[in-house]
Design a protein around this motif. Structure first.
Motif, PDB file in Angstrom:
ATOM      1  N   VAL A  15      16.850   2.934   2.566  1.00 43.84           N
ATOM      2  CA  VAL A  15      16.357   2.570   0.431  1.00 43.84           C
ATOM      3  C   VAL A  15      16.049   1.847  -0.343  1.00 43.84           C
ATOM      4  O   VAL A  15      17.577   1.251  -0.482  1.00 43.84           O
ATOM      5  CB  VAL A  15      18.555   3.944   0.814  1.00 43.84           C
ATOM      6  CG1 VAL A  15      17.475   4.660  -1.214  1.00 43.84           C
ATOM      7  CG2 VAL A  15      18.621   5.152   1.242  1.00 43.84           C
ATOM      8  N   VAL A  16      15.628   1.353  -0.939  1.00 44.87           N
ATOM      9  CA  VAL A  16      14.936   0.537  -1.275  1.00 44.87           C
ATOM     10  C   VAL A  16      14.750   1.669  -2.973  1.00 44.87           C
ATOM     11  O   VAL A  16      14.574   2.423  -3.097  1.00 44.87           O
ATOM     12  CB  VAL A  16      13.234   0.636  -1.264  1.00 44.87           C
ATOM     13  CG1 VAL A  16      13.223  -0.279  -2.785  1.00 44.87           C
ATOM     14  CG2 VAL A  16      12.875   0.005  -0.214  1.00 44.87           C
ATOM     15  N   GLU A  17      15.356   0.043  -3.731  1.00 43.89           N
ATOM     16  CA  GLU A  17      15.280   1.617  -5.070  1.00 43.89           C
ATOM     17  C   GLU A  17      15.176   0.162  -6.473  1.00 43.89           C
ATOM     18  O   GLU A  17      14.754  -1.560  -6.393  1.00 43.89           O
ATOM     19  CB  GLU A  17      17.024   1.409  -5.937  1.00 43.89           C
ATOM     20  CG  GLU A  17      17.983   2.056  -5.011  1.00 43.89           C
ATOM     21  CD  GLU A  17      19.218   1.798  -5.534  1.00 43.89           C
ATOM     22  OE1 GLU A  17      20.081   1.707  -5.996  1.00 43.89           O
ATOM     23  OE2 GLU A  17      20.189   2.808  -4.993  1.00 43.89           O
ATOM     24  N   ALA A  18      13.255   0.686  -7.318  1.00 41.20           N
ATOM     25  CA  ALA A  18      13.092  -0.403  -7.295  1.00 41.20           C
ATOM     26  C   ALA A  18      13.553  -0.916  -9.014  1.00 41.20           C
ATOM     27  O   ALA A  18      14.447  -0.282  -9.775  1.00 41.20           O
ATOM     28  CB  ALA A  18      11.627   0.511  -7.873  1.00 41.20           C
ATOM     29  N   ALA A  19      12.816  -1.940  -9.007  1.00 37.10           N
ATOM     30  CA  ALA A  19      13.043  -2.504 -10.536  1.00 37.10           C
ATOM     31  C   ALA A  19      11.556  -3.034 -11.083  1.00 37.10           C
ATOM     32  O   ALA A  19      11.727  -4.581 -10.638  1.00 37.10           O
ATOM     33  CB  ALA A  19      14.687  -3.376 -10.456  1.00 37.10           C
TER      34      ALA A  19
END
Length: 464
Positions: A104-108
């Motif tokens: 799971v990748v959470e962008a910034a």
């Protein structure tokens, strides 16, 4: 992952995955690390500025300002939290030997790139560079092993678009997954010597409501009217009335009695006190077993789950006893939810320290069929099986020792293995002499037809 356990790689499956540079989840700005390109910009900018000032050439010194300003802009644009990645996995059954987790990748904003490194037991690590946007990336590996095991360790690092700044490396401990054993459909299975219950899928030897004819008997109080056989009643009464000179008189009714149906009570006994792989030189060190090598406990889980599924689908009741845990056995029950509970318990069965001897024989339901899954490398399971058989149970011993590889043994190890092997053969022979029926289950695949051996036992219902 693809390929064998020792040569394959952790595979990250996503269309936007690029070949990775050295692993680069990003962290707050305090954990920033300059990339090699940033060091080159800094050194180049300072060097050009110093040379210009020393030479009295301001226009040359001004050439270093864009490099230094680029570093300042990159540092100011770095997000406070940074992009993040984490692994998650749920309990699953190994379909065709393949296990899967989710990255799971959470962008910034400001950190559009994320370098990840995924590692798994028995496989080479796989590195990839992914676009840091909100997404879920599939991560797969190949393994035939089951049980609760730590898998899929993650290292990740964020980077900005200019590759000038990198986040600190973030590591996630290996994700613990419970891999449930798969099952195989079995056609015919042995039954206990004595069936129980008032109804079920099997024909018993007592009279009652069933399908097969037991006999024809005179009507008694309590017999159901629908059981009256009018043809037999008419024939017998007609013959009696003709002999007495009173044709047409009906003096007694006759009913058809059938064999009652009943269900079977089955207790699965799994010997989880030890776990050995096919290579004898790995005995005593389960971590040395490759991911494409099924251990004795993997075979026991698969065999027990297959047997449980087949009995439960037939309407019987199944319970579970684990010789490796000193606790009450799971009582016999039926239904699909119970199959799921048994499968979970089988997946969690594992050795806990050195194999211990059961001082007392576990008490199992009276009249139950006992199916024992063990390698029989010591005397304890054979002793218990003999005791259960002596108390009147029908006992089926399933040998779950995988096909062994002894090529890498030293002369001393080979001698020790021959002694252990001869003791084991004698143990299984003693079981047969004690009336315990034996079956060999050495493979997860269909190459060994265990159903044929169980079918032979299914045709034996006579107490020995």
């Amino acid at each position: 992952m693809s390929g064998g356990a020792t040569t394959s790689e952790a595979r990250v499956v996503d269309p936007d995955v690029l070949p990775a540079r050295p692993p680069v989840v990003a962290v707050p700005a305090a954990g920033l690390v300059p990339a090699p390109a940033a060091a080159a910009w800094l050194v180049g900018g300072v060097l050009v500025a110093v040379v210009g000032l020393v030479a009295g050439r301001p226009e040359v010194a001004a050439l270093g300002l864009p490099l230094l300003l680029g570093l300042v802009v990159a540092r100011a644009g770095w997000p406070a939290g940074g992009a993040r990645a984490r692994l998650r996995a749920a309990d699953q059954t190994a379909n065709a030997g393949q296990l899967e987790a989710e990255l799971v990748v959470e962008a910034a904003p400001g950190a559009p790139l994320l370098g990840v490194r995924v590692d798994a037991p028995g496989h080479r690590p796989r590195e990839a560079l992914v676009l840091a946007r909100d997404r879920v990336v599939a991560v797969r590996m190949r393994s035939v092993r089951t049980g609760s095991r730590p898998l899929f360790q993650l290292d990740a690092r964020a980077a900005d678009a200019s590759a000038l700044l990198l986040g600190s490396v973030s590591s996630q401990p290996a994700v613990v997954m419970t891999v449930l054993p798969s099952t195989r459909a079995l056609r015919a299975l042995p039954l206990p010597f004595r069936l129980q219950g008032l109804t079920g899928p099997h024909g018993s030897r007592r009279a009652g409501d069933g399908g097969d004819l037991h006999d024809v008997a005179p009507f008694r109080p309590g017999d159901r009217l629908r059981r009256i056989d009018w043809r037999v009643t008419a024939r017998i009464n007609g013959q009696a009335a003709a002999g007495a000179g009173q044709p047409g008189a009906v003096s007694e009714l006759y009913v058809r009695r059938t064999f009652a149906t009943a269900d079977a009570t089955v207790m699965l006994v799994v010997d989880s006190r030890d776990e050995v792989g096919p290579r004898v030189d790995t005995w005593g060190d389960a971590s040395a077993v490759d991911e494409d090598e099924a251990t004795s406990l993997d075979l026991a889980r698969f065999a027990a789950a297959s047997v449980a599924r087949s009995y439960l689908e037939a309407g019987d009741r199944v319970g579970l006893e684990d010789l490796g845990r000193l606790r009450r056995p799971s009582p016999p029950a039926g239904g699909r939810p119970h199959l799921h509970r048994l499968t979970q318990q089988l997946a969690l069965a594992r050795p806990e320290g050195e194999p211990t001897r059961r001082q007392r024989v576990p008490r199992l339901p009276s009249g139950a069929l006992i199916v024992l899954f063990s390698t029989f490398l010591d005397d304890d399971p054979a002793r218990l099986a003999t005791a259960w058989r002596g108390s009147g149970h029908r006992v089926v011993a399933v040998d779950t020792l995988p096909p062994l590889v002894t090529a890498d043994l030293s002369a001393r190890q080979r001698t020790a293995f021959r002694v252990v092997s001869m003791d084991r053969v004698d143990r299984i022979a003693d079981l047969a002499r004690a009336g315990v029926e034996t079956v060999t289950w050495q493979s997860l695949g269909p190459e060994h037809d265990v159903a044929a051996e169980l079918g032979v036992l299914a045709r034996r219902r006579v107490r020995r």
